[in-house]
Design an enzyme around this catalytic site. Structure first.
Site, PDB file in Angstrom:
ATOM      1  CB  VAL A  73       0.136  -0.504  12.338  1.00 17.08           C
ATOM      2  CG1 VAL A  73       0.973   0.323  11.378  1.00 17.08           C
ATOM      3  CG2 VAL A  73      -1.308  -0.038  12.276  1.00 17.08           C
TER       4      VAL A  73
ATOM      5  CE  LYS B 124      -7.218   0.837   3.699  1.00 20.13           C
ATOM      6  NZ  LYS B 124      -5.965   1.154   4.413  1.00 20.13           N
TER       7      LYS B 124
ATOM      8  CD  GLU C 230      -2.518   0.948   2.890  1.00 19.15           C
ATOM      9  OE1 GLU C 230      -2.140   0.069   3.693  1.00 19.15           O
ATOM     10  OE2 GLU C 230      -3.475   1.707   3.119  1.00 19.15           O
TER      11      GLU C 230
ATOM     12  CB  CYS D  38      -4.107  -2.146   4.367  1.00 14.84           C
ATOM     13  SG  CYS D  38      -3.143  -2.395   5.884  1.00 14.84           S
TER      14      CYS D  38
HETATM   15  C1  ACM Z   1      -4.023   0.074   7.113  1.00 16.47           C
HETATM   16  O1  ACM Z   1      -5.130  -0.083   6.614  1.00 16.47           O
HETATM   17  N1  ACM Z   1      -3.037   0.641   6.435  1.00 16.47           N
HETATM   18  C2  ACM Z   1      -3.746  -0.378   8.479  1.00 16.47           C
END
Ligand code: ACM
Length: 263
Positions: A168, A108, A38, A141
């Site tokens: 994370v 996203k 990402e 992510c």
């Molecule tokens: C994330 O979605 N970059 C934790």
């Protein structure tokens, strides 16, 4: 199909340096599909929306154009996370690139934490792209938290889910084993490593990029703290068999009429 992941630590704001590392990695091994993390060209922790906008590029901008050229040179495809600017809007996006050009861009849908300050949420819906005789879907992510994301891609016929990430929290790598198993798809999570300290925030990224098969087997996994390249031959046809027992089919046995939406 040979699939590869490049896990690294992008330098915040140094698009030229990050592009050079990505190009070096993609030239270092033969693969039909590369999946990158990402926000691989910019880094993750933007101080504010203006900084994010200044580093973001349109899908026909110089970074993706250079990567399409690289796809031509290497006869490969690349899925990469990048900050996308479209007019006044900024998206945390992933592009599917081939020698033919930018095949599609996924924006996203589920923004994580401070991403809500700097990005606009992607409008959806989830989509899949042709991948030869098979299909590729993208999610980014934090989409892993919402099983509907991977399920939507599987229902659309995805055989492979390309999953650029900057993780994370410590849960996703295990969760993606379940996403692969419950949907009978290959899941390629390309995470990053390193630490970013900016705007009074410190984030440590968890690495452990991985390639999981439709039975939930981890075919390859990178370390938590170092740059790494993973490459595995995938038999994509395996994702067409959704059976778990002679009487159970992971998609066919669904009972949507029993499922509820939150009131
Ligand atoms: C994330 O979605 N970059 C934790």
């Amino acid at each position: 199909m040979r699939a590869a992941i490049f896990q690294f630590s992008p330098a915040f704001g140094d698009v030229a340096a990050n592009m050079a590392r990505i190009e070096r990695a993609v030239r270092s091994a033969d693969a039909d599909l590369w999946v990158l993390p990402e926000l691989a060209t910019t880094g993750y922790l933007f101080a504010d929306r203006a900084e994010c906008s200044a580093l973001a590029e349109p899908a026909d901008g110089p970074s993706l154009r250079a990567l399409v050229d690289l796809c031509r040179e290497r006869s490969t495809r690349v899925v990469i996370g990048f900050a996308e600017r479209e007019g006044e809007r900024i998206y945390n996006a992933a592009a599917h690139l081939s020698p033919e050009g930018v095949l599609s861009v996924y924006r996203k849908v589920h923004l994580f934490d401070r991403e809500r300050v700097t990005f606009d949420p992607g409008p959806g819906p989830f989509r899949v792209d042709p991948l030869g005789a098979h299909r590729l879907g993208m999610m980014i992510c934090f989409d892993w938290v919402f099983p509907e994301a991977a399920r939507s891609l599987a229902l659309l016929g995805a055989d492979v889910i390309a999953h650029p990430a900057n993780l994370v929290l410590p849960f996703c790598q295990d969760a993606m084993v379940t996403r692969a198993l419950e949907n009978g798809v290959f899941c390629l999570t390309a995470n990053r490593v390193g630490v970013e300290r900016r705007a009074g925030v410190e984030l440590a990224f968890t690495g452990r990029s991985q390639i999981v098969d439709p039975q939930g087997r981890v075919l390859a996994r990178a370390p938590s703290d170092a740059e790494a390249t993973l490459a595995v031959d995938l038999e994509l046809e395996l994702a067409r068999d959704k059976s778990l027992t002679p009487r159970n089919d992971r998609l066919g046995d669904r009972r949507p009429e029993c499922y509820v939406e939150r009131e």
